[in-house]
Design an enzyme around this catalytic site. Structure first.
Site, PDB file in Angstrom:
ATOM      1  N   ASP A  64      38.882  36.711  60.330  1.00 39.69           N
ATOM      2  CA  ASP A  64      39.538  37.682  61.194  1.00 39.69           C
ATOM      3  C   ASP A  64      39.101  37.335  62.617  1.00 39.69           C
ATOM      4  OD1 ASP A  64      40.927  39.752  62.323  1.00 39.69           O
ATOM      5  OD2 ASP A  64      40.207  41.284  60.942  1.00 39.69           O
TER       6      ASP A  64
HETATM    7  C1  BGC Z   1      42.899  42.275  63.084  1.00 39.25           C
HETATM    8  C2  BGC Z   1      43.764  41.391  62.196  1.00 39.25           C
HETATM    9  C3  BGC Z   1      44.747  40.642  63.063  1.00 39.25           C
HETATM   10  C4  BGC Z   1      44.010  39.850  64.107  1.00 39.25           C
HETATM   11  C5  BGC Z   1      44.917  39.065  65.034  1.00 39.25           C
HETATM   12  C6  BGC Z   1      42.267  41.491  64.220  1.00 39.25           C
HETATM   13  O1  BGC Z   1      41.607  42.337  65.093  1.00 39.25           O
HETATM   14  O2  BGC Z   1      41.889  42.879  62.308  1.00 39.25           O
HETATM   15  O3  BGC Z   1      44.416  42.165  61.239  1.00 39.25           O
HETATM   16  O4  BGC Z   1      45.545  39.817  62.258  1.00 39.25           O
HETATM   17  O5  BGC Z   1      43.240  40.747  64.913  1.00 39.25           O
HETATM   18  O6  BGC Z   1      45.652  39.928  65.834  1.00 39.25           O
END
Ligand code: BGC
Length: 753
Positions: free
Chosen positions: A232
């Protein structure tokens, strides 16, 4: 690209290039290597439409994204219980990705809804792992059928936003297997996502991104995952341990900081270069899977996808109440649409899934030509404060109409990524408005726009409730079609609506303390708890009404006895006995009768959505295998079925069971047992071989005085029997003069062989 070609490409890369390939080029791209012809690919959120950001000056991912189509969020699509529908959503998003040159969609998001408070529940599917994984599998298959990858997220046990980056989810092995892993497992095994996104949090004290048990032992070795794991955004804690544990791609770019740690570790011998090579191979395999299958011919028709988005939303909304058949509304009646969300609907949540919509259709947009529909705003959004003037206007408008339809729900500030909800209530100004309208208008219908359950203290005052969830950019069209009966509601709740927050099983421990979140409710998540406790709920899991009626009959199990290796075929007839075509979700629950294991009284094990015209009957069949009867056994670290009887139940919801039959299962697995002086005789008696050896040993022994009778006047026969079952070899030794310790030990040794 073939494995051998990938390997020869990697053999041409320098150590620095290989380390570099394992992190993003920027916020949204994987790295390319020009001199070797390795292309960059772009990834994008997800999960319910594209958030493709343009321009390369944005290092925080905050710039506006391109105009795209916002489909209903996960909270809504799960309520469809419809695999084909989710596949269609996936295919559409996959096509959009091809048109926009996106190699991977960051979704679906399958985390279990442990508490109604999780700020991201609107993106997630369900409190039930089977439903969550089936919905995810369908979306993944749809997207990947267009040769675009998915990233099922957030792996694992990421069920709250409070301290989401650092907290440790403390979950026992069985709960992880039966609930939290299971939500991913079905989707990974069935749909083979190209990538998996590893969560921010720790699991039992180890960061998910560094957790070899989940990233490698389970994901790859047990579930045969063959793509790459990406972090993530910013989730990597220590880069080298994470690479070794099975995290191939760090996202986004760490500006080269972590890449140099990888180089250093290879150079000083603490990291085997083969691990790095393998990570590069896994990343490149997916990069080429996309680029080699790119479809240049796809054109993205946003209007067509907008239309599809309301058709999908229509299949997801849940009719929760319809007293005196207040719905569908009569098109010629005087109707008041009340509430800001009738004009400016809430249809998506805040955070990384937020879509810059190509177009928005509100309920008021749809009824624009209908002079019998009046409107009043009623409340201000994003506040609890009551606006007395708006409220008075709304009450006046409601009073003059035959029916008042109230459009209310949770403002974006109440449910968003990064922030959990503080309570389960609607904004005060909105619940107050419901009360005020109900005092002047007996025919009140509520349309709810929310991504997670809300308390409804006014539930008995209103005649109708339509749960619209967050229905995507064309939600207004779907709501109007359902309100006026142009479509028949067919969504079912993918989660329990508790009466109040305090009823939720995770309530006491939800946020955790000191960064540790203990999942003390164990496997009793959502309905597994409410059903087992026979607790009152507002609306149960699986519940939803229709404008027509369905009747069930003829439940047939093809066996009454079976081994746990056999397959049970189940069939049941469903008939549409009403006057309108409609769809029913046939739900199959399994319930163990008795047994030693503490487990939920009912668990969803299969479901199917069927469409029926009036008078039509369809036979729905299910196939149940071992897993439908099993629990996770922590002694053998495997699924296990207790021998005994099980109820197979067909329900309209988890609470409304309409047909039940029983089947007896025989386990083919003998659980390993180590008998000691302190094992209970009951445990020993469960094993037929041990029982017979013990029987021979005891034969001819003299029982102590008073114990030979079944009813000795001090204890009943039943109590005597219970005492014997709870007794142990040690008690035999202590009470029976004839028995020698060495002989008893020899006997136990024999039992343990
Ligand atoms: C979120 C993800 C997301 C990623 C990119 C993160 O903060 O938890 O779900 O895909 O950001 O935007």
């Amino acid at each position: 690209m073939e494995k051998s070609k990938l390997q020869s490409l990697i053999s041409e890369m320098t150590l620095e290039e290989k380390a570099g390939l394992c992190s993003g080029a920027d916020f949204w791209h994987t790295k390319g290597i020009e001199r070797l012809g390795i292309p960059q690919t772009m990834v994008s959120d997800g999960p319910h439409g594209l958030r493709k950001q343009e321009g390369d000056s944005d290092h925080m991912g905050l710039n506006d994204s391109i105009k795209a189509v916002c489909f209903p969020a996960g909270c809504a699509t799960a309520a469809s219980f419809d695999r084909a529908l989710l596949r269609q959503v996936g295919e559409t998003i996959g096509n959009e990705c091809q048109a926009e040159d996106l190699g991977v969609v960051l979704g679906p998001a399958v985390n279990i809804k442990r508490s109604p408070l999780c700020g991201r529940n609107f993106e997630y599917y369900s409190e039930d792992p089977l439903l969550a994984s089936e919905m995810a599998a369908a979306v993944i298959k749809g997207i990947q059928s267009k040769n675009v990858g998915t990233s099922i997220k957030h792996y694992l046990a990421n069920n709250q936003e409070y301290r989401r980056i650092t907290s440790s989810s403390e979950v026992d092995e069985r709960t992880l297997r039966e609930i939290y892993l299971a939500a991913f497992e079905g989707a990974v095994v069935k749909a083979k996502p190209w990538t998996v996104m590893c969560a921010y949090n720790q699991i039992n004290g180890t960061y998910a991104c560094e957790n070899k048990t989940y990233l490698t032992d389970i994901l790859r070795d047990e579930w045969n995952f063959d793509g790459y794991v990406m972090s993530d955004w910013g989730a990597v804690n220590e880069r080298v341990p994470s690479l070794t544990a099975g995290l191939e791609l760090e996202m986004p770019s760490s500006g080269g900081k972590n890449d140099s740690l990888i180089v250093e570790a290879v150079n000083n011998g603490t990291l085997d270069e083969k691990i790095l090579d393998q990570a590069c191979e896994r990343i490149l395999n997916i990069v080429y899977r996309y680029t080699e299958n790119k479809d240049q011919s796809v054109v993205w028709d946003k209007d067509a996808d907008h239309e599809l988005s309301w058709k999908i939303a229509q299949e997801c909304m849940v009719l929760l109440k319809n007293e005196s058949r207040i719905l569908p509304l009569n098109e010629t009646d005087q109707i008041a649409f009340i509430g800001k969300y009738a004009k400016e609907p809430r249809f998506q949540g805040g955070g990384s899934s937020h879509i810059n919509c190509s177009k928005i259709t509100s309920a008021m947009d749809v009824v624009i030509g209908m002079s019998n529909i009046t409107y009043a705003q009623g409340y201000q959004d994003n506040t609890d404060d009551i606006d007395e003037q708006l409220k008075a206007e709304a009450v006046e408008t409601a009073k003059k109409a035959k029916v008042a339809v109230l459009f209310i729900g949770l403002p974006e500030s109440f449910e968003t990524e990064g922030l959990d909800r503080k309570h389960m209530r609607l904004p005060l100004c909105q619940s107050d408005l419901v009360d005020a309208v109900c005092t002047v208008q007996p025919n009140t219908v509520v349309v709810l726009h929310n991504g997670s359950p809300v308390e409804m203290p006014w539930v008995d005052k209103v005649k109708g409730i339509l749960e619209a969830y967050l229905g995507g950019q064309a939600t207004g069209q779907a709501v109007v079609n359902l309100l006026f009966g142009k479509a028949n509601p067919c969504g079912r709740l993918p989660e329990t609506f508790p009466i109040k927050l305090e009823d939720n099983p995770s309530y006491l421990y939800f946020k955790g303390e000191g960064g540790k979140v203990e999942y003390r409710e164990g496997v009793f998540v959502g309905y597994r708890y409410y059903e087992t406790k026979k607790a009152e709920v507002l609306f149960p899991f699986g519940y939803g009404l229709s404008y027509t009626e369905f009747e069930y009959s003829n439940l047939i199990l093809d066996k009454s006895k079976m081994a746990d290796t056999d397959v049970l075929m189940v069939s049941v007839d469903v008939k549409n006995t009403g006057t309108m075509a409609g769809k029913e979700v046939v739900q199959l629950y399994v319930s163990p009768e008795g047994g030693e294991i503490i487990r939920p009284i009912k668990e969803l094990r299969a479901f199917e959505k069927v469409e029926l015209i009036p008078g039509e009957t369809k036979t729905v069949t299910f196939q149940l295998e071992k897993r439908a009867f099993a629990y996770w056994n922590t002694k053998i670290h495997d699924w296990h079925v207790e021998s005994g009887k099980y109820k197979v139940m067909i329900g309209k919801s988890v609470r409304d069971i309409v047909e039940t039959k029983k089947v007896e299962l025989e386990s083919t697995v003998q659980l390993p047992a180590v008998y000691t002086m302190n094992s209970t005789l009951g445990e020993i008696m469960q094993n037929p071989r041990a029982m017979s050896i013990m029987g021979q040993f005891m034969a001819g022994m003299t029982m102590p005085a008073g114990m030979e009778d079944s009813d000795n006047g001090v204890m009943t026969a039943e109590a005597m029997q219970a005492a014997a079952v709870e007794s142990s070899p040690r008690m035999i030794l202590n009470f029976m003069p004839d028995v020698k310790r060495e002989d008893l030990q020899k006997l136990l040794d024999a039992l343990n062989q």
